[in-house]
Motif scaffolding. Structure first.
Motif, PDB file in Angstrom:
ATOM      1  N   PRO A 235       0.669  -1.412   0.392  1.00 11.03           N
ATOM      2  CA  PRO A 235      -0.303  -0.061  -0.021  1.00 11.03           C
ATOM      3  C   PRO A 235       0.831   1.233   0.153  1.00 11.03           C
ATOM      4  O   PRO A 235       1.790   0.566   0.741  1.00 11.03           O
ATOM      5  N   LYS A 261      -3.883   2.933  10.335  1.00  6.44           N
ATOM      6  CA  LYS A 261      -3.273   2.046  11.469  1.00  6.44           C
ATOM      7  C   LYS A 261      -2.495   1.969  12.228  1.00  6.44           C
ATOM      8  O   LYS A 261      -1.098   2.748  12.103  1.00  6.44           O
ATOM      9  N   ILE A 273     -10.226   0.886   8.868  1.00  9.06           N
ATOM     10  CA  ILE A 273     -10.548   1.307   7.346  1.00  9.06           C
ATOM     11  C   ILE A 273     -11.503   1.935   6.834  1.00  9.06           C
ATOM     12  O   ILE A 273     -12.183   2.275   7.034  1.00  9.06           O
ATOM     13  N   THR A 390     -12.275  -5.602  10.068  1.00 15.49           N
ATOM     14  CA  THR A 390     -11.629  -6.154   9.850  1.00 15.49           C
ATOM     15  C   THR A 390     -11.199  -7.930  10.186  1.00 15.49           C
ATOM     16  O   THR A 390     -12.118  -7.857  11.393  1.00 15.49           O
TER      17      THR A 390
HETATM   18  P1  ATP Z   1      -3.452  -9.201  12.664  1.00 10.08           P
HETATM   19  O1  ATP Z   1      -1.680  -9.137  13.645  1.00 10.08           O
HETATM   20  O2  ATP Z   1      -4.155  -9.968  12.552  1.00 10.08           O
HETATM   21  O3  ATP Z   1      -2.817  -9.424  11.027  1.00 10.08           O
HETATM   22  P2  ATP Z   1      -3.072  -6.307  12.491  1.00 10.08           P
HETATM   23  O4  ATP Z   1      -2.998  -5.792  12.771  1.00 10.08           O
HETATM   24  O5  ATP Z   1      -1.359  -6.481  11.896  1.00 10.08           O
HETATM   25  O6  ATP Z   1      -3.855  -7.278  11.798  1.00 10.08           O
HETATM   26  P3  ATP Z   1      -2.971  -5.219   9.494  1.00 10.08           P
HETATM   27  O7  ATP Z   1      -2.716  -6.985   8.594  1.00 10.08           O
HETATM   28  O8  ATP Z   1      -2.091  -4.362   9.518  1.00 10.08           O
HETATM   29  O9  ATP Z   1      -2.895  -4.945  10.993  1.00 10.08           O
HETATM   30  O10 ATP Z   1      -4.217  -4.930   9.087  1.00 10.08           O
HETATM   31  C1  ATP Z   1      -5.479  -5.325   9.547  1.00 10.08           C
HETATM   32  C2  ATP Z   1      -6.438  -5.906   8.344  1.00 10.08           C
HETATM   33  O11 ATP Z   1      -6.583  -4.873   7.924  1.00 10.08           O
HETATM   34  C3  ATP Z   1      -5.720  -6.248   6.900  1.00 10.08           C
HETATM   35  O12 ATP Z   1      -6.222  -8.049   6.775  1.00 10.08           O
HETATM   36  C4  ATP Z   1      -6.890  -6.164   5.870  1.00 10.08           C
HETATM   37  O13 ATP Z   1      -7.952  -6.894   6.021  1.00 10.08           O
HETATM   38  C5  ATP Z   1      -6.887  -4.708   6.869  1.00 10.08           C
HETATM   39  N1  ATP Z   1      -6.400  -3.545   6.045  1.00 10.08           N
HETATM   40  C6  ATP Z   1      -4.831  -3.286   6.864  1.00 10.08           C
HETATM   41  N2  ATP Z   1      -4.713  -2.201   5.815  1.00 10.08           N
HETATM   42  C7  ATP Z   1      -5.479  -2.315   5.084  1.00 10.08           C
HETATM   43  C8  ATP Z   1      -5.211  -1.709   3.608  1.00 10.08           C
HETATM   44  N3  ATP Z   1      -4.829  -0.815   3.131  1.00 10.08           N
HETATM   45  N4  ATP Z   1      -6.126  -1.689   2.516  1.00 10.08           N
HETATM   46  C9  ATP Z   1      -7.538  -2.127   2.210  1.00 10.08           C
HETATM   47  N5  ATP Z   1      -7.327  -3.464   3.867  1.00 10.08           N
HETATM   48  C10 ATP Z   1      -6.227  -2.792   4.895  1.00 10.08           C
END
Ligand code: ATP
Ligand code: ATP
Ligand code: MG
Ligand code: MG
Length: 877
Positions: A235, A261, A273, A390
């Motif tokens: 992204p 985030k 999101i 999410t």
């Molecule tokens: P996990 O540890 O469970 O993987 P996390 O808190 O590390 O989650 P991310 O994986 O960065 O977070 O984001 C969680 C979810 O949000 C992603 O799996 C996706 O569905 C959505 N998401 C995050 N960034 C984007 C983006 N730029 N565009 C669309 N959806 C996004």
């Protein structure tokens, strides 16, 4: 009824070789010893009413209702408690089924043996079973609330001790492949394999996972940066620290819709999101700020959420993750639908079940609002209402397996990404409208890379094929053909265990490997003492097997440890059983040599089928273990004419015998002479027959494991029974015009063995004798008899610690034995050990031998050292 003792077994044991996890309760039935269940009014009816599911216990009749019919006809309470303890665990969700109840030598006292899955729950269950039974006896029933509380407690204990779902998938696979595993006490670490072959995991981090990869993955911005530079689609985004940077950042990523985030968050915490307005953006910024100092602002990519799991460079599973949602039925409100969904027993709290319960948070309210709903809305049939933005499973999402659908180019990208980040196990989060098409085509992106990814979405997806991802991890840790176990040689018997263990360790050391060994004196690794003490139980065995430097384990397995908690390993490669003789009888409910033989035979039975049982052919109780072991058998014998040896070698078997002064191996028609006993210092110039037997056993054990005969030869020639190598085992000291011998013989069998040597001494033979207070009276008398036969003069002493026996009592019994054998034998009584030893040494005549059987070897050695023995004469009488 009274519970006298509860023990927890964790390895092959007296009751079962295969079932390692057993609770053994020593139960005094008291007045119920003579009252079977049919003589207790209302007992049967009460039991059926409290635990109707006992009808499923077949018991000896072998049919449904079998056990209850035994209760009706009359059976003793121990047996009933066994079944109740099993049933309570079953009702709490543990699959158990094995139980035994046997009377001990003490009337009315029973051993109730019950299988467990979780230790704590097992111990609780046997106590609860006694309580439940007692209540039915006293009142005819057991309160329903009590029972429910018991089951609740049992469930919680099992849940507290349970492995996490990801760890469990890996452990299960290891078990299926026969790779041993053990939880370590710290940090939820699990060890696979033994000694040098060990590997570890912590959830889905492995001992091969690099710290740099883990740290990089947990910094989302740096991850994206490195991936972007490598040409991987990620992204568009930027990191900010202050609210006044937000507007510029949004412009930077090309305007709405955006995602905000935390820089180093996980489990979807603090993420918003599809933000389309400044108000939403401000609120999202605050939410992210709560989790992390720095905040990521990113373009929002429309699409579905996928997790690609890469293990050891290969994509092993792909899952699509769908955010928590409910589907309308035209009748129920959204709140009702959520409650209904959460009633699914597969949904737990956090990560501990296959799915997680749906809980609403800040983003849920926003989502409901966007969809124009409230919790009271009755959702039209088939309509989907998303409740979380999410798709994390930990926020109530579900997973659908897509492993067979992913496009090969996406496979290639994912594998490349795992390598670039530097992770052996990586969970790659991909947002794309269609995983079956290349990311490029769909404008799909990799939003993050996870170290320690959860496995449950792949191992137990809500829809689609379950993938054996644990297997991929085990394949990586132990590629086919890689060993996971070190050779284990276990030594048991009544006498000679420590000597044989040490000799065997010495032989192995000559092969250049690191040997870990345990004995009654301590635990050793290589040349060094790890821990002093009587280390013949399972904990010391575990210490050796968990040590990352150990290449071979030689373990003394004593009666006490086997009875207390079972063996500390599931199976050995060689089990040596030296002899079985009366010793410790009456202790721990073992009151006959036959039962003692049964205890020792645990070692013979817990040998790999392709390993060897090394058995003493001259001891009928030991050679009979041939019937019990599934392993191959090799015999040793002091008698080359032994019928058993002849038959065994005629049919191609391997044996070790003492023939024409030689320690020799027989293999089929061949005789391989290892060495003359006179050249083996341990045998005291060939004069101590029992030491020759120990040398035969050790040589044979090494031989069947493929140790070179030359190595065995040089090892047995260099092993000395000096007071520092084998303290208390035939330590001979030259004190100028007389000798002193310190030996640990403490039962009739070892006295007799010692006698074989002592009687061959040319000068006067003076004995300083006594025995441990916890032996039976007749054992003391027997010691007296044997002592009278081997010595010219005796000083009777006692241990400082009389182990519950009255002072002077042991000595009196020994003297009784002496007098029975030789009424006018020359003896005196000096109860104090130090005084007794000094008196004997002071009165030693020219060429005499003072034989000391001490309680404390080190004290006896220092009393002799004080008299300046001539060094290096130690092994040459
Ligand atoms: P996990 O540890 O469970 O993987 P996390 O808190 O590390 O989650 P991310 O994986 O960065 O977070 O984001 C969680 C979810 O949000 C992603 O799996 C996706 O569905 C959505 N998401 C995050 N960034 C984007 C983006 N730029 N565009 C669309 N959806 C996004
Ligand atoms: P423990 O039960 O105290 O651990 P152990 O089985 O380890 O004893 P060792 O310490 O090796 O035995 O030997 C103790 C004594 O037993 C020796 O000093 C000797 O007197 C006697 N002994 C050793 N080997 C034999 C044997 N093969 N047969 C009979 N007696 C033996
Ligand atoms: Mg993620
Ligand atoms: Mg010992």
């Amino acid at each position: 009824m009274k519970i006298l003792k509860i023990q927890t077994l964790r390895g092959p044991n007296y009751w079962s070789i295969r079932r390692h996890k057993l609770i053994v309760m020593r139960l005094d039935l008291e007045e119920l010893a003579d009252r079977p269940s049919n003589e207790i009014p209302g007992f049967y009816e009460g039991l059926v009413q409290v635990l109707p599911s006992l009808v499923e216990h077949f018991c000896s009749p072998g049919c449904r209702g079998g056990f209850l019919s035994r209760v009706k006809e009359g059976t003793l309470m121990g047996h009933i408690i066994e079944h109740i303890a099993l049933e309570l665990q079953i009702l709490a969700g543990s699959e158990v089924g094995f139980g035994r109840t046997r009377e001990t030598p003490e009337r009315g006292i029973y051993h109730v043996v019950v299988e467990y899955k979780d230790e704590q729950a097992g111990r609780y269950a046997v106590r609860a079973a006694v309580r439940l039974c007692q209540s039915i006896i006293d009142t005819g029933s057991y309160a329903q609330e009590e029972l429910e509380q018991d089951l609740q407690d049992l469930k919680e204990m099992a849940a507290d001790a349970a492995l996490g779902p990801s760890t469990e998938t890996i452990v299960k696979e290891a078990e299926a492949r026969g790779i041993p595993w053990t939880p370590l006490s710290a940090r939820a670490l699990v060890q696979f394999g033994q000694g040098v072959y060990q590997k570890r995991i912590q959830a889905t981090l492995s001992s091969q996972t690099g710290i740099l990869g883990v740290e990089l993955a947990s910094d989302k911005e740096s991850t994206k940066q490195i991936l972007r530079e490598a040409g991987v689609p990620v992204p568009r985004g930027t990191v900010i620290n202050y609210l006044d940077e937000l507007a510029d950042a949004i412009a930077d990523v090309g305007g709405y819709p955006i995602v905000i985030k935390p820089l180093d968050g996980n489990h979807g915490r603090g993420i918003t999101i599809n933000i389309t307005t400044w108000e939403e953006a401000e609120e999202a910024y605050d939410a992210a700020k709560q989790v992390s100092k720095a905040v990521i602002v990113e373009r929002y990519y429309q699409g579905r959420d996928h997790r690609i799991l890469v293990v050891n460079g290969k994509v092993v599973a792909v899952a699509e993750r769908i955010p928590a949602h409910v589907v309308g039925d035209g009748k129920s409100t959204i709140q009702e639908l959520i409650d209904e969904t959460n009633r699914d027993p597969n949904r737990g709290v956090g990560h501990d079940n296959v799915l997680t319960r749906i809980e609403l948070d800040r983003t849920s309210w926003q989502l409901l609002e966007k969809q124009g709903y409230t919790l009271e809305t009755v959702l039209p049939a088939e309509q989907i209402c998303y409740l979380r933005a999410t798709a994390n499973l930990s926020t109530g999402g579900i997973a659908v397996d897509r492993t067979d659908e992913i496009h090969p180019e996406n496979v290639w990208i994912a594998q490349r990404v795992a390598k670039i980040i530097g992770l052996d196990i990586a969970g790659i989060d991909v947002v794309t409208a269609d995983i079956t098409r290349p990311l490029k085509e769909m404008d799909g992106v990799i939003v993050e890379v996870n170290a320690a990814p959860g496995f449950r979405m792949h191992a137990a997806p809500s829809r689609g094929i379950a993938r054996n991802v644990g297997g991929a991890v085990i394949d990586m840790l132990y590629p086919p053909g890689t060993p996971s176990r070190v050779p284990i040689l276990a030594v048991t018997g009544t006498n000679g265990k420590t000597t044989t263990t040490r000799l065997l360790a010495h032989i192995y050391r000559q092969t250049g490997v690191v040997v870990g060994y345990t004995t009654t004196d301590g635990t050793y690794i290589g040349e060094f003492l790890v821990e002093k003490g009587d280390n013949t139980g399972p904990q010391s065995a575990q210490l050796i097997l968990q040590d990352p430097t150990v290449e071979v384990a030689v373990l003394e397995a004593a009666r006490g440890g086997i009875l207390r908690s079972g063996l500390g390993f599931d199976a050995s490669d060689v089990g040596v059983i030296l002899n079985v003789a009366a010793d410790h009888l009456g202790i721990a409910d073992i009151d006959t040599v036959e039962k003692l033989a049964h205890v020792k035979s645990v070692v013979a039975e817990a040998i790999h089928p392709n390993g060897y049982a090394v058995l003493n052919a001259d001891d009928p109780l030991v050679s009979a273990m041939t019937q019990r072991t599934k392993a191959q058998v090799a015999y040793f014998s002091m008698n080359p004419e032994s019928q058993l040896i002849k038959e065994h070698t005629r049919s191609g078997g391997i044996a070790a015998v003492y023939e024409n002064g030689y320690i020799s191996i027989l293999k089929g028609d061949w005789t391989i002479r290892i060495e003359q006993a006179v050249n083996v210092p341990l045998t005291m110039g060939g004069r101590a027959p029992f030491m020759i037997a120990n040398a035969l056993a050790a040589s044979l054990a090494a031989f069947v494991q493929g140790v070179d005969v030359d190595v065995i030869r040089s090892a047995i020639k260099t092993f000395r029974a000096s007071s520092n190598q084998t303290p208390g085992r035939m330590n001979l000291f030259n004190l100028g015009n007389y000798h002193a011998l310190i030996d640990y013989a403490h039962n009739p069998h070892s006295y007799e063995a010692l006698g074989g040597f002592v009687r061959s001494w040319p000068g006067e033979r003076i004995g300083v004798v006594g025995g441990p207070g916890d032996r039976r009276d007749e054992d003391f008398v027997q010691l007296g008899k044997l002592a009278a036969q081997m010595f010219d003069r005796i000083i009777v002493k006692e241990d400082d610690d009389n182990r519950g026996r009255e002072r002077g009592d042991g000595a009196r019994l020994i003297i009784e034995g002496i007098k029975q054998t030789k009424p006018d034998f020359n003896y005196e009584t000096i109860l104090d050990e130090t005084k007794a030893i000094n008196t004997a040494l002071d009165s030693a005549t020219v060429n005499s031998l003072v034989v000391i059987l001490p309680e404390t070897v080190s004290r006896a050695v220092s009393l002799i050292e004080a008299r300046n023995p001539i060094p290096d004469a130690v092994q040459q009488p």
